[in-house]
Design a protein around this motif. Sequence first.
Motif, PDB file in Angstrom:
ATOM      1  N   ARG A  35       0.849  -1.196   0.000  1.00 33.63           N
ATOM      2  CA  ARG A  35       0.000   0.000   0.000  1.00 33.63           C
ATOM      3  C   ARG A  35       0.880   1.240   0.000  1.00 33.63           C
ATOM      4  O   ARG A  35       1.797   1.370   0.808  1.00 33.63           O
ATOM      5  CB  ARG A  35      -0.930  -0.003   1.212  1.00 33.63           C
ATOM      6  N   LEU A  36       0.582   2.167  -0.903  1.00 31.74           N
ATOM      7  CA  LEU A  36       1.398   3.366  -1.060  1.00 31.74           C
ATOM      8  C   LEU A  36       1.075   4.407   0.001  1.00 31.74           C
ATOM      9  O   LEU A  36      -0.058   4.498   0.474  1.00 31.74           O
ATOM     10  CB  LEU A  36       1.158   3.982  -2.445  1.00 31.74           C
ATOM     11  N   PRO A  37       2.070   5.235   0.365  1.00 29.11           N
ATOM     12  CA  PRO A  37       1.784   6.356   1.258  1.00 29.11           C
ATOM     13  C   PRO A  37       1.011   7.434   0.502  1.00 29.11           C
ATOM     14  O   PRO A  37       1.000   7.448  -0.739  1.00 29.11           O
ATOM     15  CB  PRO A  37       3.187   6.845   1.648  1.00 29.11           C
ATOM     16  N   LEU A  38       0.368   8.326   1.232  1.00 29.35           N
ATOM     17  CA  LEU A  38      -0.361   9.470   0.668  1.00 29.35           C
ATOM     18  C   LEU A  38      -1.600   9.068  -0.134  1.00 29.35           C
ATOM     19  O   LEU A  38      -2.194   9.898  -0.818  1.00 29.35           O
ATOM     20  CB  LEU A  38       0.554  10.326  -0.222  1.00 29.35           C
ATOM     21  N   SER A  39      -1.979   7.793  -0.094  1.00 32.77           N
ATOM     22  CA  SER A  39      -3.153   7.338  -0.844  1.00 32.77           C
ATOM     23  C   SER A  39      -3.623   6.015  -0.261  1.00 32.77           C
ATOM     24  O   SER A  39      -2.974   5.431   0.601  1.00 32.77           O
ATOM     25  CB  SER A  39      -2.811   7.153  -2.322  1.00 32.77           C
ATOM     26  N   ASN A  40      -4.757   5.551  -0.786  1.00 36.28           N
ATOM     27  CA  ASN A  40      -5.255   4.231  -0.396  1.00 36.28           C
ATOM     28  C   ASN A  40      -4.942   3.170  -1.448  1.00 36.28           C
ATOM     29  O   ASN A  40      -5.463   2.065  -1.388  1.00 36.28           O
ATOM     30  CB  ASN A  40      -6.780   4.299  -0.179  1.00 36.28           C
ATOM     31  N   PHE A  41      -4.109   3.550  -2.423  1.00 35.26           N
ATOM     32  CA  PHE A  41      -3.793   2.620  -3.502  1.00 35.26           C
ATOM     33  C   PHE A  41      -2.765   1.592  -3.067  1.00 35.26           C
ATOM     34  O   PHE A  41      -1.829   1.881  -2.346  1.00 35.26           O
ATOM     35  CB  PHE A  41      -3.256   3.377  -4.722  1.00 35.26           C
ATOM     36  N   ARG A  42      -2.949   0.388  -3.583  1.00 34.78           N
ATOM     37  CA  ARG A  42      -1.991  -0.692  -3.401  1.00 34.78           C
ATOM     38  C   ARG A  42      -1.378  -1.004  -4.759  1.00 34.78           C
ATOM     39  O   ARG A  42      -2.089  -1.083  -5.760  1.00 34.78           O
ATOM     40  CB  ARG A  42      -2.683  -1.931  -2.827  1.00 34.78           C
ATOM     41  N   VAL A  43      -0.056  -1.164  -4.813  1.00 30.83           N
ATOM     42  CA  VAL A  43       0.606  -1.501  -6.072  1.00 30.83           C
ATOM     43  C   VAL A  43       1.077  -2.948  -6.036  1.00 30.83           C
ATOM     44  O   VAL A  43       1.276  -3.526  -4.973  1.00 30.83           O
ATOM     45  CB  VAL A  43       1.795  -0.560  -6.374  1.00 30.83           C
ATOM     46  N   ASP A  44       1.256  -3.499  -7.230  1.00 32.60           N
ATOM     47  CA  ASP A  44       1.656  -4.904  -7.329  1.00 32.60           C
ATOM     48  C   ASP A  44       3.044  -5.138  -6.755  1.00 32.60           C
ATOM     49  O   ASP A  44       3.281  -6.134  -6.061  1.00 32.60           O
ATOM     50  CB  ASP A  44       1.612  -5.354  -8.788  1.00 32.60           C
ATOM     51  N   VAL A  45       3.967  -4.221  -7.037  1.00 32.04           N
ATOM     52  CA  VAL A  45       5.344  -4.370  -6.558  1.00 32.04           C
ATOM     53  C   VAL A  45       5.892  -2.988  -6.204  1.00 32.04           C
ATOM     54  O   VAL A  45       5.602  -2.002  -6.880  1.00 32.04           O
ATOM     55  CB  VAL A  45       6.252  -5.016  -7.632  1.00 32.04           C
ATOM     56  N   ALA A  46       6.669  -2.924  -5.145  1.00 30.03           N
ATOM     57  CA  ALA A  46       7.333  -1.678  -4.753  1.00 30.03           C
ATOM     58  C   ALA A  46       8.784  -1.983  -4.395  1.00 30.03           C
ATOM     59  O   ALA A  46       9.102  -3.102  -3.959  1.00 30.03           O
ATOM     60  CB  ALA A  46       6.622  -1.023  -3.574  1.00 30.03           C
ATOM     61  N   GLY A  47       9.643  -1.001  -4.596  1.00 26.54           N
ATOM     62  CA  GLY A  47      11.060  -1.199  -4.299  1.00 26.54           C
ATOM     63  C   GLY A  47      11.689   0.041  -3.696  1.00 26.54           C
ATOM     64  O   GLY A  47      11.179   1.159  -3.848  1.00 26.54           O
ATOM     65  N   TYR A  48      12.799  -0.183  -2.999  1.00 24.64           N
ATOM     66  CA  TYR A  48      13.534   0.911  -2.361  1.00 24.64           C
ATOM     67  C   TYR A  48      15.009   0.792  -2.727  1.00 24.64           C
ATOM     68  O   TYR A  48      15.635  -0.259  -2.542  1.00 24.64           O
ATOM     69  CB  TYR A  48      13.375   0.855  -0.837  1.00 24.64           C
ATOM     70  N   GLN A  49      15.551   1.894  -3.249  1.00 25.57           N
ATOM     71  CA  GLN A  49      16.960   1.968  -3.639  1.00 25.57           C
ATOM     72  C   GLN A  49      17.693   2.874  -2.649  1.00 25.57           C
ATOM     73  O   GLN A  49      17.447   4.077  -2.611  1.00 25.57           O
ATOM     74  CB  GLN A  49      17.068   2.541  -5.055  1.00 25.57           C
ATOM     75  N   PRO A  50      18.580   2.320  -1.832  1.00 29.15           N
ATOM     76  CA  PRO A  50      19.256   3.145  -0.829  1.00 29.15           C
ATOM     77  C   PRO A  50      20.285   4.078  -1.449  1.00 29.15           C
ATOM     78  O   PRO A  50      20.775   3.841  -2.561  1.00 29.15           O
ATOM     79  CB  PRO A  50      19.933   2.105   0.069  1.00 29.15           C
ATOM     80  N   LEU A  51      20.600   5.131  -0.724  1.00 29.27           N
ATOM     81  CA  LEU A  51      21.666   6.036  -1.153  1.00 29.27           C
ATOM     82  C   LEU A  51      23.017   5.356  -0.958  1.00 29.27           C
ATOM     83  O   LEU A  51      23.175   4.508  -0.078  1.00 29.27           O
ATOM     84  CB  LEU A  51      21.611   7.337  -0.355  1.00 29.27           C
ATOM     85  N   ARG A  52      23.972   5.731  -1.771  1.00 27.92           N
ATOM     86  CA  ARG A  52      25.290   5.113  -1.686  1.00 27.92           C
ATOM     87  C   ARG A  52      26.150   5.727  -0.586  1.00 27.92           C
ATOM     88  O   ARG A  52      27.200   5.192  -0.237  1.00 27.92           O
ATOM     89  CB  ARG A  52      26.011   5.236  -3.032  1.00 27.92           C
ATOM     90  N   SER A  53      25.732   6.839  -0.056  1.00 28.44           N
ATOM     91  CA  SER A  53      26.490   7.496   1.011  1.00 28.44           C
ATOM     92  C   SER A  53      25.572   7.776   2.183  1.00 28.44           C
ATOM     93  O   SER A  53      24.338   7.771   2.046  1.00 28.44           O
ATOM     94  CB  SER A  53      27.107   8.807   0.505  1.00 28.44           C
ATOM     95  N   LEU A  54      26.150   7.999   3.351  1.00 28.90           N
ATOM     96  CA  LEU A  54      25.356   8.319   4.526  1.00 28.90           C
ATOM     97  C   LEU A  54      24.648   9.658   4.325  1.00 28.90           C
ATOM     98  O   LEU A  54      25.243  10.636   3.899  1.00 28.90           O
ATOM     99  CB  LEU A  54      26.255   8.392   5.765  1.00 28.90           C
ATOM    100  N   SER A  55      23.389   9.671   4.629  1.00 30.36           N
ATOM    101  CA  SER A  55      22.605  10.890   4.455  1.00 30.36           C
ATOM    102  C   SER A  55      21.378  10.822   5.340  1.00 30.36           C
ATOM    103  O   SER A  55      20.875   9.739   5.648  1.00 30.36           O
ATOM    104  CB  SER A  55      22.177  11.054   2.993  1.00 30.36           C
ATOM    105  N   ALA A  56      20.912  11.990   5.750  1.00 30.98           N
ATOM    106  CA  ALA A  56      19.685  12.049   6.544  1.00 30.98           C
ATOM    107  C   ALA A  56      18.457  11.820   5.669  1.00 30.98           C
ATOM    108  O   ALA A  56      17.374  11.515   6.167  1.00 30.98           O
ATOM    109  CB  ALA A  56      19.578  13.402   7.235  1.00 30.98           C
ATOM    110  N   GLU A  57      18.640  11.954   4.364  1.00 27.29           N
ATOM    111  CA  GLU A  57      17.542  11.757   3.426  1.00 27.29           C
ATOM    112  C   GLU A  57      17.377  10.280   3.089  1.00 27.29           C
ATOM    113  O   GLU A  57      18.372   9.567   2.910  1.00 27.29           O
ATOM    114  CB  GLU A  57      17.806  12.530   2.136  1.00 27.29           C
ATOM    115  N   PRO A  58      16.156   9.793   2.986  1.00 26.79           N
ATOM    116  CA  PRO A  58      15.951   8.413   2.520  1.00 26.79           C
ATOM    117  C   PRO A  58      16.245   8.309   1.031  1.00 26.79           C
ATOM    118  O   PRO A  58      16.349   9.315   0.331  1.00 26.79           O
ATOM    119  CB  PRO A  58      14.465   8.160   2.824  1.00 26.79           C
TER     120      PRO A  58
END
Length: 220
Positions: free
Chosen positions: A31-54
Amino acid sequence: MAESNEHRNLKRLACSWLPEQGCSAVASEVRLPLSNFRVDVAGYQPLRSLSAEPGTTFAMECKQSRSDFLRDAGQEIRALDMKEGHRQRIQRLRDLLSTHLSQCRLNESLFAEYDTYDFSSWRHATWFKLNAEYMRLSRKVSSGVKFDKIARYGCARYCYLVVSENVIRSEGELPLGWGCLEARNGELVLLKLALPLGTKASARLKLLERIAGAKNRWSG
């Protein structure tokens, strides 16, 4: 509704494609944030360096048939404009009918212009046709513009359609901002790159949490 083998295979291909893009966390039925929609697949790509940002987030919708694609591919602004146009036509017809069929007034309000009228017993074909179309457009606005809303809400940084062959007939059919991958001979072929969408850091972090939750749910 039971999931078909073809749709399941599209999801499997999407889950394999995301790690190739650098995603370290991938899950299906998220389920996606900011909505009630659900997606078939979701992924997360991390940053290559340390950062406060996701890092970067992906949302992927799998469509095995053209009818399935068209069901969610409506343009939100166009649907809203059409709905408003029909509402105005219904109002004009209502005003006309209420003048000639005053006996249909339900007398629920002191003023006739604000009262309710029941024209059902008169079987007015245009009245029923306009109201039926208005209800169809209302459903379209609420549930038939999924792709447009996901992009506008900024639910993910990159949005992709994963489709079977011949589902997409031209690039112009693709929803604004979305990329597209087509399954051919057991592999995904890139038809169009997704545009980076504006997303809040909190939304990206929330999607990562939901990916983790979905992985735990299926593994458990």
